[in-house]
Design a protein around this motif. Structure first.
Motif, PDB file in Angstrom:
ATOM      1  N   MET A   1     -30.956 -77.679 -72.628  1.00 55.27           N
ATOM      2  CA  MET A   1     -31.623 -76.623 -71.891  1.00 55.27           C
ATOM      3  C   MET A   1     -30.658 -75.497 -71.597  1.00 55.27           C
ATOM      4  N   ALA A   2     -31.185 -74.389 -71.128  1.00 49.60           N
ATOM      5  CA  ALA A   2     -30.354 -73.242 -70.768  1.00 49.60           C
ATOM      6  C   ALA A   2     -30.886 -72.625 -69.485  1.00 49.60           C
ATOM      7  N   ASP A   3     -30.025 -71.850 -68.846  1.00 45.71           N
ATOM      8  CA  ASP A   3     -30.469 -71.127 -67.663  1.00 45.71           C
ATOM      9  C   ASP A   3     -31.679 -70.266 -68.015  1.00 45.71           C
ATOM     10  N   ALA A   4     -32.604 -70.112 -67.066  1.00 43.20           N
ATOM     11  CA  ALA A   4     -33.759 -69.225 -67.248  1.00 43.20           C
ATOM     12  C   ALA A   4     -33.354 -67.842 -66.752  1.00 43.20           C
ATOM     13  N   GLU A  30     -23.650 -68.690 -67.388  1.00 45.92           N
ATOM     14  CA  GLU A  30     -23.528 -67.606 -68.361  1.00 45.92           C
ATOM     15  C   GLU A  30     -22.057 -67.201 -68.457  1.00 45.92           C
ATOM     16  N   SER A  31     -21.602 -66.877 -69.657  1.00 49.13           N
ATOM     17  CA  SER A  31     -20.225 -66.467 -69.860  1.00 49.13           C
ATOM     18  C   SER A  31     -20.183 -65.210 -70.718  1.00 49.13           C
ATOM     19  N   ALA A  32     -19.838 -64.096 -70.097  1.00 50.74           N
ATOM     20  CA  ALA A  32     -19.724 -62.799 -70.773  1.00 50.74           C
ATOM     21  C   ALA A  32     -20.960 -62.481 -71.609  1.00 50.74           C
ATOM     22  N   VAL A  33     -22.133 -62.637 -71.002  1.00 51.05           N
ATOM     23  CA  VAL A  33     -23.401 -62.356 -71.675  1.00 51.05           C
ATOM     24  C   VAL A  33     -23.723 -60.870 -71.541  1.00 51.05           C
ATOM     25  N   LYS A  34     -24.071 -60.233 -72.659  1.00 54.14           N
ATOM     26  CA  LYS A  34     -24.396 -58.810 -72.655  1.00 54.14           C
ATOM     27  C   LYS A  34     -25.691 -58.588 -71.871  1.00 54.14           C
ATOM     28  N   LYS A  35     -25.608 -57.738 -70.831  1.00 51.94           N
ATOM     29  CA  LYS A  35     -26.774 -57.441 -70.006  1.00 51.94           C
ATOM     30  C   LYS A  35     -27.235 -55.992 -70.159  1.00 51.94           C
ATOM     31  N   ILE A  36     -26.292 -55.082 -70.353  1.00 55.19           N
ATOM     32  CA  ILE A  36     -26.647 -53.682 -70.599  1.00 55.19           C
ATOM     33  C   ILE A  36     -25.995 -53.285 -71.920  1.00 55.19           C
ATOM     34  N   ASP A  37     -26.842 -53.042 -72.912  1.00 54.93           N
ATOM     35  CA  ASP A  37     -26.431 -52.781 -74.282  1.00 54.93           C
ATOM     36  C   ASP A  37     -26.646 -51.296 -74.580  1.00 54.93           C
ATOM     37  N   MET A  38     -25.578 -50.586 -74.872  1.00 49.89           N
ATOM     38  CA  MET A  38     -25.657 -49.142 -75.118  1.00 49.89           C
ATOM     39  C   MET A  38     -26.650 -48.807 -76.227  1.00 49.89           C
ATOM     40  N   MET A  65     -23.922 -69.522 -56.465  1.00 46.85           N
ATOM     41  CA  MET A  65     -22.946 -69.119 -57.485  1.00 46.85           C
ATOM     42  C   MET A  65     -22.536 -67.678 -57.249  1.00 46.85           C
ATOM     43  N   SER A  66     -21.374 -67.327 -57.757  1.00 48.86           N
ATOM     44  CA  SER A  66     -20.960 -65.928 -57.739  1.00 48.86           C
ATOM     45  C   SER A  66     -21.173 -65.350 -59.137  1.00 48.86           C
ATOM     46  N   VAL A  67     -21.115 -64.029 -59.215  1.00 49.34           N
ATOM     47  CA  VAL A  67     -21.357 -63.320 -60.472  1.00 49.34           C
ATOM     48  C   VAL A  67     -20.247 -62.297 -60.675  1.00 49.34           C
ATOM     49  N   THR A  68     -19.772 -62.190 -61.896  1.00 50.24           N
ATOM     50  CA  THR A  68     -18.786 -61.176 -62.245  1.00 50.24           C
ATOM     51  C   THR A  68     -19.401 -60.255 -63.292  1.00 50.24           C
ATOM     52  N   LEU A  69     -19.414 -58.948 -62.994  1.00 45.17           N
ATOM     53  CA  LEU A  69     -19.853 -57.943 -63.962  1.00 45.17           C
ATOM     54  C   LEU A  69     -18.607 -57.436 -64.678  1.00 45.17           C
ATOM     55  N   LEU A  70     -18.695 -57.352 -66.006  1.00 44.08           N
ATOM     56  CA  LEU A  70     -17.549 -56.995 -66.837  1.00 44.08           C
ATOM     57  C   LEU A  70     -17.864 -55.801 -67.721  1.00 44.08           C
ATOM     58  N   VAL A 116     -20.096 -67.882 -61.955  1.00 48.83           N
ATOM     59  CA  VAL A 116     -18.977 -68.736 -61.569  1.00 48.83           C
ATOM     60  C   VAL A 116     -19.466 -69.739 -60.528  1.00 48.83           C
ATOM     61  N   GLY A 117     -19.133 -71.008 -60.714  1.00 52.31           N
ATOM     62  CA  GLY A 117     -19.510 -72.037 -59.751  1.00 52.31           C
ATOM     63  C   GLY A 117     -20.983 -72.384 -59.777  1.00 52.31           C
ATOM     64  N   HIS A 118     -21.635 -72.213 -60.903  1.00 53.39           N
ATOM     65  CA  HIS A 118     -23.075 -72.440 -61.035  1.00 53.39           C
ATOM     66  C   HIS A 118     -23.398 -73.929 -61.123  1.00 53.39           C
ATOM     67  N   THR A 119     -24.464 -74.302 -60.440  1.00 54.51           N
ATOM     68  CA  THR A 119     -25.008 -75.653 -60.539  1.00 54.51           C
ATOM     69  C   THR A 119     -26.524 -75.532 -60.661  1.00 54.51           C
ATOM     70  N   SER A 120     -27.167 -76.607 -60.996  1.00 56.31           N
ATOM     71  CA  SER A 120     -28.618 -76.600 -61.175  1.00 56.31           C
ATOM     72  C   SER A 120     -29.322 -76.131 -59.903  1.00 56.31           C
ATOM     73  N   GLY A 121     -30.233 -75.172 -60.060  1.00 53.75           N
ATOM     74  CA  GLY A 121     -30.998 -74.629 -58.947  1.00 53.75           C
ATOM     75  C   GLY A 121     -30.421 -73.370 -58.336  1.00 53.75           C
TER      76      GLY A 121
END
Length: 134
Positions: A1-4, A30-38, A65-70, A116-121
């Motif tokens: 499965m994957a995150d929704a 999620e790890s360095a997933v493209k969210k805003i694509d030029m 969880m925390s989130v990092t925007l890159l 970062v620090g993601h768990t189910s739910g």
């Protein structure tokens, strides 16, 4: 499965764009997933493509969880860190043109996201507003 996850484009005008990002984690994360694509942003009236964006405002809520925007580059650069179990608005619109993409070699202009620090739910909801650069 994957995150929704979802990405909803709320606005894509000649100067600004806005996106609504969500995640309901199954623990995968999620790890360095493209969210805003030029390449998916509308061009200006002259047909010039967007090359980069500056972050002008981020409204977020994180649970568990925390989130990092890159900024995407050969070596990704941290744009913003959003802490776990927190809700806030980071308003950078008072800056000259928001938070510019200051990534170096291999910069693409795209914005990526890592959890970062993601768990189910765990969840995040983020509205990110950007200023387009041509």
């Amino acid at each position: 499965m994957a995150d929704a996850v979802s990405i909803t484009k709320l606005q894509d005008g000649p100067k600004k764009a806005a996106f609504y990002l969500t995640n309901l984690s199954d623990g995968t994360g999620e790890s360095a997933v493209k969210k805003i694509d030029m390449s998916t942003l509308a061009t200006n009236a002259e047909g010039t493509a967007v090359t980069s964006v500056s972050i002008s405002k981020v409204t977020f809520s994180t649970v568990g969880m925390s989130v990092t925007l890159l900024y995407d580059a050969t070596t990704n650069v941290v744009a913003l860190g959003l802490p776990a179990d927190y809700s806030d608005t980071i308003d950078l619109s008072d800056q000259v043109n928001g938070l510019p993409n200051y990534a170096g070699t291999g910069v693409t202009g795209d914005i990526l996201l890592t959890t970062v620090g993601h768990t189910s739910g765990d969840t995040y909801s983020i509205v990110i507003e950007v200023i387009k650069k041509y």
